[in-house]
Design a protein around this motif. Structure first.
Motif, PDB file in Angstrom:
ATOM      1  N   UNK A 131       0.816  -1.212   0.000  1.00  9.66           N
ATOM      2  CA  UNK A 131       0.000   0.000   0.000  1.00  9.66           C
ATOM      3  C   UNK A 131       0.847   1.259   0.000  1.00  9.66           C
ATOM      4  N   UNK A 132       1.993   1.197  -0.641  1.00  9.03           N
ATOM      5  CA  UNK A 132       2.865   2.347  -0.750  1.00  9.03           C
ATOM      6  C   UNK A 132       4.275   1.896  -1.064  1.00  9.03           C
ATOM      7  N   UNK A 133       5.186   2.839  -1.245  1.00  8.62           N
ATOM      8  CA  UNK A 133       6.571   2.491  -1.555  1.00  8.62           C
ATOM      9  C   UNK A 133       7.292   1.914  -0.346  1.00  8.62           C
ATOM     10  N   UNK A 134       8.255   1.039  -0.595  1.00  8.77           N
ATOM     11  CA  UNK A 134       9.199   0.665   0.453  1.00  8.77           C
ATOM     12  C   UNK A 134      10.283   1.743   0.490  1.00  8.77           C
ATOM     13  N   UNK A 135      10.896   1.924   1.643  1.00 15.58           N
ATOM     14  CA  UNK A 135      11.943   2.937   1.768  1.00 15.58           C
ATOM     15  C   UNK A 135      13.273   2.429   1.225  1.00 15.58           C
ATOM     16  N   UNK A 136      13.587   1.154   1.509  1.00 15.45           N
ATOM     17  CA  UNK A 136      14.861   0.580   1.098  1.00 15.45           C
ATOM     18  C   UNK A 136      14.639  -0.783   0.458  1.00 15.45           C
ATOM     19  N   UNK A 137      15.372  -1.058  -0.622  1.00 16.43           N
ATOM     20  CA  UNK A 137      15.322  -2.388  -1.226  1.00 16.43           C
ATOM     21  C   UNK A 137      16.165  -3.396  -0.446  1.00 16.43           C
TER      22      UNK A 137
ATOM     23  N   UNK B 177      18.731   3.544  -5.480  1.00 19.13           N
ATOM     24  CA  UNK B 177      18.093   2.261  -5.203  1.00 19.13           C
ATOM     25  C   UNK B 177      16.895   2.361  -4.254  1.00 19.13           C
ATOM     26  N   UNK B 178      16.512   3.569  -3.869  1.00 23.30           N
ATOM     27  CA  UNK B 178      15.378   3.755  -2.965  1.00 23.30           C
ATOM     28  C   UNK B 178      14.187   4.334  -3.714  1.00 23.30           C
ATOM     29  N   UNK B 179      13.023   3.697  -3.638  1.00 22.89           N
ATOM     30  CA  UNK B 179      11.821   4.267  -4.265  1.00 22.89           C
ATOM     31  C   UNK B 179      11.280   5.489  -3.540  1.00 22.89           C
ATOM     32  N   UNK B 180      11.846   5.811  -2.361  1.00 23.31           N
ATOM     33  CA  UNK B 180      11.345   6.928  -1.567  1.00 23.31           C
ATOM     34  C   UNK B 180      12.210   8.171  -1.648  1.00 23.31           C
ATOM     35  N   UNK B 181      13.496   8.004  -1.968  1.00 23.19           N
ATOM     36  CA  UNK B 181      14.372   9.172  -1.961  1.00 23.19           C
ATOM     37  C   UNK B 181      15.586   8.917  -2.840  1.00 23.19           C
TER      38      UNK B 181
ATOM     39  N   UNK C 136       8.869  10.086  -1.626  1.00 18.56           N
ATOM     40  CA  UNK C 136       8.030   9.384  -2.587  1.00 18.56           C
ATOM     41  C   UNK C 136       7.483  10.253  -3.704  1.00 18.56           C
ATOM     42  N   UNK C 137       7.724  11.564  -3.640  1.00 18.50           N
ATOM     43  CA  UNK C 137       7.259  12.484  -4.687  1.00 18.50           C
ATOM     44  C   UNK C 137       8.368  12.676  -5.725  1.00 18.50           C
ATOM     45  N   UNK C 138       8.024  12.485  -6.989  1.00 22.04           N
ATOM     46  CA  UNK C 138       9.002  12.587  -8.073  1.00 22.04           C
ATOM     47  C   UNK C 138       9.058  14.001  -8.638  1.00 22.04           C
ATOM     48  N   UNK C 139      10.302  14.413  -8.937  1.00 25.01           N
ATOM     49  CA  UNK C 139      10.541  15.671  -9.644  1.00 25.01           C
ATOM     50  C   UNK C 139      11.428  15.386 -10.853  1.00 25.01           C
ATOM     51  N   UNK C 140      11.083  15.998 -11.965  1.00 23.19           N
ATOM     52  CA  UNK C 140      11.743  15.717 -13.237  1.00 23.19           C
ATOM     53  C   UNK C 140      12.412  16.980 -13.748  1.00 23.19           C
ATOM     54  N   UNK C 141      13.674  16.868 -14.122  1.00 21.31           N
ATOM     55  CA  UNK C 141      14.397  17.977 -14.755  1.00 21.31           C
ATOM     56  C   UNK C 141      14.860  17.517 -16.130  1.00 21.31           C
ATOM     57  N   UNK C 142      14.585  18.331 -17.141  1.00 21.39           N
ATOM     58  CA  UNK C 142      14.967  18.020 -18.518  1.00 21.39           C
ATOM     59  C   UNK C 142      15.611  19.257 -19.128  1.00 21.39           C
TER      60      UNK C 142
END
Length: 348
Positions: free
Chosen positions: A26-32, A113-117, A136-142
């Motif tokens: 029900x959400x991202x894991x912090x560490x793989x 390797x972290x889906x959270x940061x 967990x919030x994504x920011x994109x720079x192009x």
């Protein structure tokens, strides 16, 4: 419809014994938990340090859709090389332009390797792309010749991503996290012209793990405004097929986990008006919950045939029609809705 249950996301994907936690979250894991993973070879011996490094693969992808353009951005680390692309698709002109990168042996790029940061980036002085994940919030720079973007991908309130882990091969695993129907916020300039984002939508893909040495998948994705509201869709067949799959439908941010689907299509193309065209795809489920046709109109493709590596990648842009029935029994009709499909073979 049969409800697929999900569990609370663990802080670390690995247990205290070094085994991955499988299933839907029900959400991202912090560490793989890559260092904790108890990785064994085919003879049940601890894998070597070299095998632990080379057999781990990871890729991240972001799709941004505006009323005028579609942007696809990806960064992949397959250990032997790092690859990336950023394409711009002009919807009305049906034209596609792209920038690509190739970096050898882990140099000149990074992934988190972290889906959270963390940060993933590739590029140089003239062109670059990056994904930054914070909480967990994504920011994109192009920054390419045709695109300048600084964009945050904001999910609707209480909307859950699709996050799951499944066994892969003899002793591997694959963690996949995806979220569609997100609202981009920030600044986007294309060919020097600022683009409004009030009607734009986006989605991301974070996939990592000890995948099969030779693998393939088919994939479908939608980020669109429809009569029912904001629709997000992710369907796949291939990598995550041991006990659970990554199929999910979002309607106005509400997540509906779906069962398995089939992809029927022909890889061969035919010539029409001097251009190659491909027949429509059929994407459907045995239980009748998904019945879609997809008509390709353009394609981003790449083939690589090296001594150790092979990749045959095709990502199509086109239009979906048909229906999806959510887990409450509501039928959602799609009529010429823009989206993506993908057909990919990899030996890595």
């Amino acid at each position: 419809m049969r409800k697929i249950e999900s569990q609370r996301a663990p802080e670390c994907l690995m247990s205290s014994h070094g085994n991955p936690c499988f299933g839907y979250f029900d959400g991202p894991v912090t560490s793989l938990g890559l260092k904790q993973f108890h990785y064994l070879n085919e003879m049940d011996k601890p894998a070597s340090a070299l095998a632990r490094y080379l057999n781990y693969k990871q890729f991240q992808f972001v799709n941004i859709v505006t009323p005028r353009f579609v942007i696809g951005v990806a960064i992949a680390d397959i250990r032997y090389v790092g690859t990336a692309f950023c394409y711009l698709y002009d919807i009305s002109k049906n034209t596609l332009t792209e920038t690509t990168w190739l970096r050898p042996l882990g140099t000149g790029y990074q992934l988190t390797p972290s889906p959270m940061s963390g940060v993933a980036r590739m590029g140089g002085r003239n062109a670059s792309i990056s994904f930054s994940i914070d909480g967990g919030v994504w920011r994109v720079s192009i920054a390419t010749r045709s695109i300048r973007a600084e964009i945050a991908l904001t999910p609707p309130v209480l909307s859950l991503p699709m996050a799951m882990c499944s066994p892969t091969g003899y002793s591997g695993w694959t963690y996949t996290q995806k979220h569609n129907g997100l609202k981009p916020a920030g600044e986007l300039t294309i060919n020097g012209e600022p683009q409004p984002l009030n009607k734009a939508l986006a989605g991301y893909d974070f996939s990592a793990g000890y995948m099969r040495r030779e693998t393939s998948w088919r994939w479908a994705s939608i980020n669109a405004h429809t009569h029912d509201g904001i629709v997000g869709l992710n369907l796949a067949a291939g990598v995550n097929e041991t006990g659970c799959n990554e199929n999910v439908f979002w309607i106005n941010g509400e997540r509906h986990l779906l069962g398995p689907v089939h992809f029927n299509f022909q890889r061969t193309t035919s010539a029409k008006g001097g251009r190659e065209t491909q027949a429509s795809w059929r994407i459907y489920s045995d239980n009748g919950q998904v019945e879609l046709s997809f008509t390709p109109v353009n394609c981003r493709q790449e083939k690589m045939n090296l001594l150790l590596l092979k990749s045959n990648f095709r990502q199509y842009l086109g239009y979906y029609s048909g229906f999806i029935i959510d887990n409450f029994g509501n039928k959602h009709l799609l009529d010429d809705v823009l989206g993506l499909t993908e057909d990919h073979f990899a030996r890595w």
